[in-house]
Design an enzyme around this catalytic site. Structure first.
Site, PDB file in Angstrom:
ATOM      1  N   SER A  80       0.768  -1.240  -0.145  1.00 68.13           N
ATOM      2  CA  SER A  80      -0.012   0.154   0.089  1.00 68.13           C
ATOM      3  C   SER A  80       0.869   1.354  -0.045  1.00 68.13           C
ATOM      4  CB  SER A  80      -0.989   0.171   1.112  1.00 68.13           C
ATOM      5  OG  SER A  80      -0.249  -0.402   2.477  1.00 68.13           O
ATOM      6  N   HIS A 280      -1.120   5.494   6.964  1.00 68.79           N
ATOM      7  CA  HIS A 280      -0.326   5.610   5.643  1.00 68.79           C
ATOM      8  C   HIS A 280      -0.240   7.003   5.339  1.00 68.79           C
ATOM      9  CE1 HIS A 280      -1.994   1.377   5.249  1.00 68.79           C
ATOM     10  NE2 HIS A 280      -1.271   1.452   4.346  1.00 68.79           N
TER      11      HIS A 280
END
Length: 301
Positions: A80, A280
């Site tokens: 990711s 993230h």
């Protein structure tokens, strides 16, 4: 390349196991200090512990310094962090974003991003099964961001973001216990990438520290320092695996990325602090990854 192909030479390198054990011990010690000590430790304790592992003997650098051109064929692989999850404008189950660091780097450098084959949730096994097909002997540059999901980072993100301190530290401990299996997995992946793209330079990125753990009086200091210690342990294992490949003459280099001043706890973090993309990078964070690549590789001439 089959995973079995590179096991014979790994079996001849006991120092790999010893270094993995040393990293595990150092990171575990940092975690225990931050989670169990009656008085908080300095934010520098995990960093010092992780860097205390002896570095491998230096070897000539096989990573070429050739300039990029507009025709440089670039392929991105990974999880990711390479897909751009959290950057906005994400598409598909792999959470690919036009604001991912591979896309931003390609635009900044003026090279040709052939494909971003990365996918959210990808492990080293997933990369071997599904992403190597993107490479061939015409590939000039490869970036790789992989390893975090092999340690179960999704569970860490869920528990830690929810403020479940005990569960969070338990998940971090579980992740640290898997560090000893990661060197062989990374070795297999990096060897496979080098074989699938025999004419490419390969850049392996690290994972940025998530927290600003500089304030020992902060309510979440112990959790923040523990997560940072685990990240440092992961990055050290990745760096050592890259060093092993370089020692064998592979044109590979490790690229650390630091969000100093923009971690969680800072005024303007470059990381998502809630939602499905928690922990993230934001678009600004991925731009920093791209900027570090530009610093390393330059722009097209």
């Amino acid at each position: 390349m089959r995973p079995e192909a590179s096991r014979d030479h790994r079996a001849l390198r006991p120092s790999r196991v010893l270094r993995a054990v040393a990293v595990l011990a150092a990171a575990s010690a940092a975690l225990l200090l931050t989670a169990c000590s009656g008085s908080p430790t300095s934010a520098e304790t995990p960093r010092a512990a992780a860097t205390a592992v002896p570095a491998p003997t230096s070897t000539p650098d096989p990573f070429p310094k050739e300039p990029l051109t507009a025709s440089t064929r670039y392929v991105a692989l990974g999880d990711s962090f390479a897909a751009g999850m959290g950057a906005g404008a994400e598409q598909g189950s792999c959470r690919l974003s036009a604001n991912s660091y591979p896309s931003v780097f390609a635009r900044k450098s003026g090279i040709d991003l052939i494909v971003n084959a990365a996918c959210a949730g990808a492990t080293t096994s997933d990369l071997l099964k599904h992403q190597l097909i993107a490479l061939d002997d015409r590939t000039d540059l490869v970036t790789v961001s992989i390893g975090g999901n092999d340690l179960g980072v999704a569970a860490i993100a869920g528990d830690c973001a929810a403020g479940k301190a005990t569960a969070c530290r338990n998940e971090v401990t579980a992740a640290l216990s898997l560090l000893n299996v990661l060197p062989d997995r990374l070795d297999t992946v990096y060897s496979a990438v080098a074989q699938a793209a025999p004419n490419a330079r390969i850049v392996v990125t690290g994972y940025t520290l998530l927290y600003d753990a500089s304030d020992p009086n902060a309510p979440d200091f112990q959790t923040a320092a523990a997560i940072n210690a685990a990240t440092l342990g992961l990055n050290e294992v990745i760096r050592q695996a890259v060093d092993d490949q370089r020692a064998e003459g592979k044109p590979m280099t490790y690229l650390p990325v630091d969000f100093a001043g923009h971690a969680i706890g800072d005024r303007r973090p470059w990381l998502n602090t809630s939602g499905s993309a928690v922990f993230h990078p934001t678009a600004a964070g991925y731009t920093e990854y791209a900027s570090r690549l530009v610093q390393l590789l330059g722009t097209a001439h």
